[in-house]
Scaffold this motif. Structure first.
Motif, short mmCIF file in Angstrom:
data_model
loop_
_atom_site.label_atom_id
_atom_site.label_comp_id
_atom_site.label_asym_id
_atom_site.label_seq_id
_atom_site.Cartn_x
_atom_site.Cartn_y
_atom_site.Cartn_z
N ARG A 101 23.96 1.47 -49.59
CA ARG A 101 22.06 2.42 -50.60
C ARG A 101 21.84 2.72 -48.93
O ARG A 101 20.93 3.49 -49.79
N VAL A 102 22.03 2.77 -48.41
CA VAL A 102 21.42 3.19 -47.17
C VAL A 102 22.07 4.28 -46.46
O VAL A 102 22.21 4.37 -45.34
N ALA A 146 27.85 -3.22 -50.72
CA ALA A 146 26.70 -2.57 -51.68
C ALA A 146 25.73 -2.46 -51.07
O ALA A 146 24.81 -1.40 -51.38
N LEU A 147 25.00 -3.31 -49.98
CA LEU A 147 23.58 -3.05 -49.44
C LEU A 147 23.79 -1.66 -48.41
O LEU A 147 23.43 -0.60 -48.48
N SER A 173 18.53 -7.16 -54.53
CA SER A 173 18.56 -6.72 -52.75
C SER A 173 19.34 -5.25 -53.40
O SER A 173 18.63 -4.04 -52.13
N ARG A 205 17.66 -2.72 -43.78
CA ARG A 205 17.43 -1.09 -42.82
C ARG A 205 16.52 -1.26 -41.43
O ARG A 205 16.30 -0.18 -41.13
N ASP A 206 16.25 -3.12 -41.35
CA ASP A 206 15.30 -3.02 -40.18
C ASP A 206 16.22 -2.89 -39.27
O ASP A 206 16.16 -2.08 -38.02
N ASP A 227 12.83 -15.07 -52.28
CA ASP A 227 12.58 -13.43 -51.51
C ASP A 227 13.50 -12.40 -51.72
O ASP A 227 13.90 -12.41 -50.66
N PRO A 228 13.84 -12.26 -52.83
CA PRO A 228 15.46 -11.12 -52.98
C PRO A 228 15.71 -10.39 -52.22
O PRO A 228 16.63 -9.73 -51.98
N PHE A 229 14.27 -9.33 -50.97
CA PHE A 229 14.42 -8.55 -51.19
C PHE A 229 14.90 -8.68 -49.16
O PHE A 229 14.67 -7.47 -48.88
N ALA A 230 14.70 -9.84 -48.98
CA ALA A 230 15.25 -10.32 -47.44
C ALA A 230 16.04 -9.10 -46.65
O ALA A 230 16.39 -8.76 -46.03
N GLY A 231 16.76 -10.15 -47.63
CA GLY A 231 18.58 -9.01 -46.71
C GLY A 231 18.46 -7.14 -46.28
O GLY A 231 18.74 -6.82 -46.09
N ALA A 232 17.75 -6.95 -47.81
CA ALA A 232 16.99 -5.63 -47.81
C ALA A 232 16.45 -4.66 -46.83
O ALA A 232 16.85 -4.24 -45.95
N ARG A 233 15.46 -5.37 -46.44
CA ARG A 233 14.73 -5.53 -45.34
C ARG A 233 15.16 -5.56 -43.83
O ARG A 233 15.61 -4.78 -42.83
N ASP A 239 9.45 -0.88 -44.21
CA ASP A 239 10.49 -1.78 -44.58
C ASP A 239 9.36 -3.23 -45.31
O ASP A 239 9.57 -4.22 -45.84
#
Lengths: 93, 367
Positions: free
Chosen positions: B131-132, B127-128, A49, B106-107, B97-103, A69
């Protein structure tokens, strides 16, 4: 005499900076590691992530795109080939 | 396609189960936890349909992530600002779904709020956030620790793993007394005559505390715009925690005229580490309030107090034998440079009541 078509040149314009980004940030500059176009970044533990947010930030800045997203999914971003296809598709629209 | 949407009551059993699996080492009663989450995230003053908590839902409809949001109205330069206090953030099954936390992050950060912040971000979440464009605030991100009785403190820490260690605490009192006699040692506490003696402190009701708290916030350029009802709600919630010991809520007053100069809120029992949720004071009275609080904890035979730093308290903490360690991060995100500057210059009031430290999610048993 072989040459690149316009489409191939555009694809290379995407692939080259993306590949360089992956090597620098996920392979820590190790050029000796193979990076085939279809190699899964997730299955090879290269991206999680945190890494994907770095990659998305790079894509948005480098190519002037807005990554939604819902588009941050493995189908779009799990390999060099998928990333290139995703960016190419976004540009086409 | 996975989906991110506002949380509903139907999601709460799954969220409670996630909470139990990912964030708790001991068992919780899932129905009790789900009921509490309903009151916390879907009812009462913390529910704002325009700034809801969010769930991440897989293709098959199952909940795989949750981000708990507490809407907070703040004030800056006479203007009202909308803040999202970002609390519980959890995502599972990263393999599929390794990108769930990132989405999910961001949401939430793309919501209608003027600013977003979290006060308990672990290394992975930090760390997340980085990055934003999340900005880590070092002065808000330290845990402070004041040891009052070193031997009892060690026994208390050992008892966290081996409960029987608490039985030897009475035998350690001579060692604590010895440490207290060695005033040069940075550990140990000896009540001494000081300016704080010109002040007294006493238990205060939640109603009175709710009236007093806003008077201690005026010094901050960016501060919560709490009304008494909201404060009473949070203080009542904070009273119900079961894991950290008795709740202590006291006001510090000048002996000369009875004027309130500060307030503190902590949890703790004799022989156990106390956890400070909030220290509030008038400008220049921070040291007085800290001294009165340490004296009170010492009088209750507590081995130590710990809490979260705020820039307004740091100067007063120097010279009071307080140790600092970084365990989790306070992070802010905003598109407004003037708000970011208020944080980086330490002129914003967050952490504690302006965070999630008052909720029963931290420190209650749900058994």
């Amino acid at each position: 005499m072989m040459g690149h078509t316009g489409t191939e040149t555009m694809i290379d314009d995407i692939r080259t900076p993306i590949r360089a980004f992956i090597v620098e940030n996920f392979l820590f500059g190790d050029e000796s590691q193979p990076l085939p176009d279809d190699m899964s970044l997730i299955d090879n533990d290269l991206v999680d992530s945190t890494g994907i947010l770095e990659l998305v930030g790079f894509i948005e800045k480098e190519f002037g795109l807005k990554v939604e997203d819902r588009e941050i999914v493995p189908a779009n971003l799990d390999s060099l080939a998928r990333i290139v296809a995703y960016i190419d598709g976004k540009r086409a629209h | 396609m996975p989906e991110i949407r506002p949380v509903t009551a139907q999601d709460l059993p799954a969220i409670a189960l996630l909470f139990q699996r990912l964030l708790r080492s001991e068992g919780v009663e899932l129905n009790a936890l789900a009921d509490y989450m309903k009151t916390l995230f879907l009812e009462g003053p913390n529910y704002d349909p325009d700034l809801p908590s969010k769930v991440h839902v897989r293709d098959d409809g199952t909940v795989s992530g949750f981000f708990g949001i507490f809407p907070l109205v703040m004030e800056y330069a006479g203007k009202t600002m909308r803040a999202a206090v970002c609390g519980t953030f959890m995502v599972e099954a990263r393999e599929d779904d390794p990108f769930a936390g990132a989405r999910l992050l961001r949401d939430v950060l793309a919501g209608p709020q003027d600013l977003s912040f979290t006060e308990t971000s672990n290394d992975l979440a930090t760390a997340l956030w980085r990055r934003v464009n999340g900005h880590v605030l070092p002065d808000y991100s330290l845990e402070w620790l004041r040891i009052l009785r070193p031997a009892s403190f060690v026994a208390d820490r050992a008892a966290e793993r081996v409960p029987a260690a608490r039985l030897i605490t009475p035998l350690l009192r001579p060692f604590d007394a010895l440490a207290q006699r060695r005033k040069s040692n940075w550990m140990g506490y000896v009540p001494e005559a000081s300016r704080a003696d010109a002040f007294s402190d006493a238990d205060v009701s939640e109603d009175e505390a709710a009236e007093l708290i806003p008077t201690f916030l005026r010094q901050f350029a960016l501060r919560p715009q709490w009304d008494a009802e909201r404060l009473r709600y949070m203080l009542a919630e904070a009273r119900q925690k079961a894991l950290h010991g008795e709740r202590v809520l006291r006001v510090v007053r000048a002996r000369s005229n009875g004027a309130p100069v500060g307030l503190y809120l902590y949890y703790g029992d004799a022989g156990r580490l106390g956890r400070v949720v909030q220290i509030l004071s008038l400008p220049g009275r921070e040291g007085t309030v800290i001294d009165r609080m340490l004296n009170h904890a010492d009088s209750r035979n507590m081995p130590a107090l710990r809490g979260r730093t705020q820039p307004a308290l740091l100067s007063a903490m120097m010279g009071r034998k307080i140790a600092f360690v970084h365990a989790s991060s306070t992070i802010v995100h905003s598109r407004h440079p003037e708000l970011m500057e208020a944080f980086t210059s330490g002129r914003a009031f967050i952490n504690g009541l302006a965070g999630e430290g008052w909720t029963r999610l931290i420190g209650d048993r749900f058994a």
